[in-house]
Design a protein around this motif. Structure first.
Motif, PDB file in Angstrom:
ATOM      1  N   GLU A 151       0.836  -1.198   0.000  1.00  0.00           N
ATOM      2  CA  GLU A 151       0.000   0.000   0.000  1.00  0.00           C
ATOM      3  C   GLU A 151       0.871   1.250   0.000  1.00  0.00           C
ATOM      4  O   GLU A 151       0.551   2.241  -0.661  1.00  0.00           O
ATOM      5  N   SER A 166      -4.596   4.874  -4.821  1.00  0.00           N
ATOM      6  CA  SER A 166      -4.023   5.225  -3.526  1.00  0.00           C
ATOM      7  C   SER A 166      -3.265   6.543  -3.678  1.00  0.00           C
ATOM      8  O   SER A 166      -2.524   6.723  -4.653  1.00  0.00           O
ATOM      9  N   THR A 178      -5.924   1.592  -1.317  1.00  0.00           N
ATOM     10  CA  THR A 178      -6.742   0.467  -1.750  1.00  0.00           C
ATOM     11  C   THR A 178      -6.008  -0.797  -1.370  1.00  0.00           C
ATOM     12  O   THR A 178      -4.940  -1.094  -1.907  1.00  0.00           O
ATOM     13  N   GLY A 179      -6.546  -1.525  -0.403  1.00  0.00           N
ATOM     14  CA  GLY A 179      -5.875  -2.695   0.130  1.00  0.00           C
ATOM     15  C   GLY A 179      -6.400  -3.992  -0.435  1.00  0.00           C
ATOM     16  O   GLY A 179      -6.874  -4.047  -1.577  1.00  0.00           O
ATOM     17  N   LYS A 183     -10.448  -3.049  -1.320  1.00  0.00           N
ATOM     18  CA  LYS A 183     -11.176  -2.271  -0.315  1.00  0.00           C
ATOM     19  C   LYS A 183     -10.429  -0.968  -0.052  1.00  0.00           C
ATOM     20  O   LYS A 183      -9.272  -0.978   0.345  1.00  0.00           O
ATOM     21  N   ARG A 185      -9.744   2.586   1.895  1.00  0.00           N
ATOM     22  CA  ARG A 185      -9.927   3.173   3.225  1.00  0.00           C
ATOM     23  C   ARG A 185      -9.095   4.450   3.328  1.00  0.00           C
ATOM     24  O   ARG A 185      -8.102   4.621   2.615  1.00  0.00           O
ATOM     25  N   ARG A 186      -9.486   5.304   4.222  1.00  0.00           N
ATOM     26  CA  ARG A 186      -8.771   6.551   4.487  1.00  0.00           C
ATOM     27  C   ARG A 186      -8.159   6.455   5.882  1.00  0.00           C
ATOM     28  O   ARG A 186      -8.856   6.135   6.852  1.00  0.00           O
ATOM     29  N   VAL A 187      -6.857   6.729   5.983  1.00  0.00           N
ATOM     30  CA  VAL A 187      -6.138   6.570   7.244  1.00  0.00           C
ATOM     31  C   VAL A 187      -5.439   7.875   7.606  1.00  0.00           C
ATOM     32  O   VAL A 187      -4.759   8.470   6.751  1.00  0.00           O
ATOM     33  N   GLU A 270     -10.660  -1.022  11.392  1.00  0.00           N
ATOM     34  CA  GLU A 270     -10.906  -0.149  10.251  1.00  0.00           C
ATOM     35  C   GLU A 270      -9.611   0.454   9.723  1.00  0.00           C
ATOM     36  O   GLU A 270      -9.398   0.549   8.510  1.00  0.00           O
ATOM     37  N   GLY A 273      -7.659  -2.085   7.818  1.00  0.00           N
ATOM     38  CA  GLY A 273      -8.310  -2.576   6.608  1.00  0.00           C
ATOM     39  C   GLY A 273      -8.617  -4.058   6.676  1.00  0.00           C
ATOM     40  O   GLY A 273      -8.693  -4.725   5.639  1.00  0.00           O
ATOM     41  N   HIS A 274      -8.811  -4.596   7.893  1.00  0.00           N
ATOM     42  CA  HIS A 274      -9.153  -6.009   8.041  1.00  0.00           C
ATOM     43  C   HIS A 274     -10.623  -6.219   7.709  1.00  0.00           C
ATOM     44  O   HIS A 274     -11.496  -5.501   8.202  1.00  0.00           O
TER      45      HIS A 274
END
Length: 305
Positions: A151, A166, A178-179, A183, A185-187, A270, A273-274
């Protein structure tokens, strides 16, 4: 069921085109099927039966293959035979009911908070060269946001178009990645990581291929996961780290330290990204280890018999 068709090739093509799995994942499935083909030679793998799968698993275990690897092989084989059941009329999946040998469940390795801070702040070069600034930004981001190394290396400077998967959102102070399983996610990105990224972006040269890759090698190409691993390993050695450090250690450390401070397992899930919280629950064991260590060191009767 006809054995004249090249079912393994058709299955791998379906994984790549219809399920759109990554080339690395498809290559892993190809290796799994190659192992099965070797074990059942000269028979075709689509003719394998349940008893044969059990023998193969036992044989591999006897040859010294780890239970984890055998379990992964069985999973790959099970997917192939499920495909045959759907497309070639296979009556039953021969892998169903076959389990890998039991294995001791190990915990992910994580650094202590002090060790992580020491690793992040260690100056392994006399002066900040572009490569050192790039390294610091990558390592800080891995620990700050718990990214997988794949990532990290897929990050672009910013969102460019609809094809961007990403990127680093400078204005928002976070990254969008994008994992696994596509999926997104925003971190959030912590202040030290943002400062390290700013220092790197100030000296980042143009990419050799004109891409918007956030991290570049000395030759101006997009950074690779392998290059990150090598750089982090060397940095850890030069900083005096007593343990081998690879990118996933920083991901584990991120999760463990965040859980120690917050106790919010869902939030950690979250951020990592699990897909399932079961994958995240392993860090509760790490958290308990931390608490037990504190107890042993601090409680006056901890070592009392």
């Amino acid at each position: 069921m006809s054995s004249e068709l090249d079912w393994p090739a058709r299955y791998l093509a379906q994984l790549a085109t219809q399920r759109r799995l990554s080339p690395h994942t498809v290559a892993a499935y190809r290796r799994d099927l190659a192992v099965l083909a070797r074990l059942c030679e000269p028979a075709a793998i689509e003719t394998v039966e349940h008893a044969m799968i059990r023998r193969y698993a036992a044989k591999l275990h006897g040859e010294g293959m780890s239970p984890r690897t055998i379990a992964r092989l069985l999973s790959g084989w099970r997917g192939f035979f499920a495909y045959l059941a759907e497309h070639a009329g296979l009556a039953a999946n021969p892998v169903d009911g076959v389990r890998a040998p039991r294995r001791a469940k190990g915990l992910p390795k994580a650094l202590s908070v002090d060790a992580a801070v020491q690793l992040m702040t260690a100056n392994t070069h006399g002066h900040p060269e572009p490569a050192e600034l790039c390294n610091r930004a990558m390592f800080e981001l891995l620990y700050s946001s718990g990214l997988r190394v794949s990532e990290l290396t897929s990050l672009d400077l910013a969102w460019t178009d609809a094809k961007s998967l990403s990127w680093y959102d400078l204005a928002g102070g976070d990254v969008v990645v994008t994992g696994k399983g596509n999926k997104m996610r925003r971190v959030p990105v912590g202040a030290p990581a943002r400062a390290a990224l700013a220092a790197w972006l100030a000296v980042r040269p143009p990419a050799q291929d004109g891409s918007a890759a956030l991290f570049l090698t000395a030759r101006g190409a997009r950074m690779t996961p392998r290059a990150v691993q090598q750089r982090l390993k060397q940095h850890a050695i030069l900083s005096g780290s007593p343990v081998h450090v690879h990118p996933h250690v920083l991901r584990h450390s991120f999760a463990s330290h965040l859980l120690q401070s917050s106790g919010d397992l869902r939030a950690v899930q979250e951020l990592l990204g699990h897909a399932s919280i079961t994958s995240t629950q392993v860090y509760t064991a790490l958290d308990f280890q931390h608490l037990a260590a504190v107890y042993d060191q601090a409680h006056p009767r901890a070592k009392s018999k």
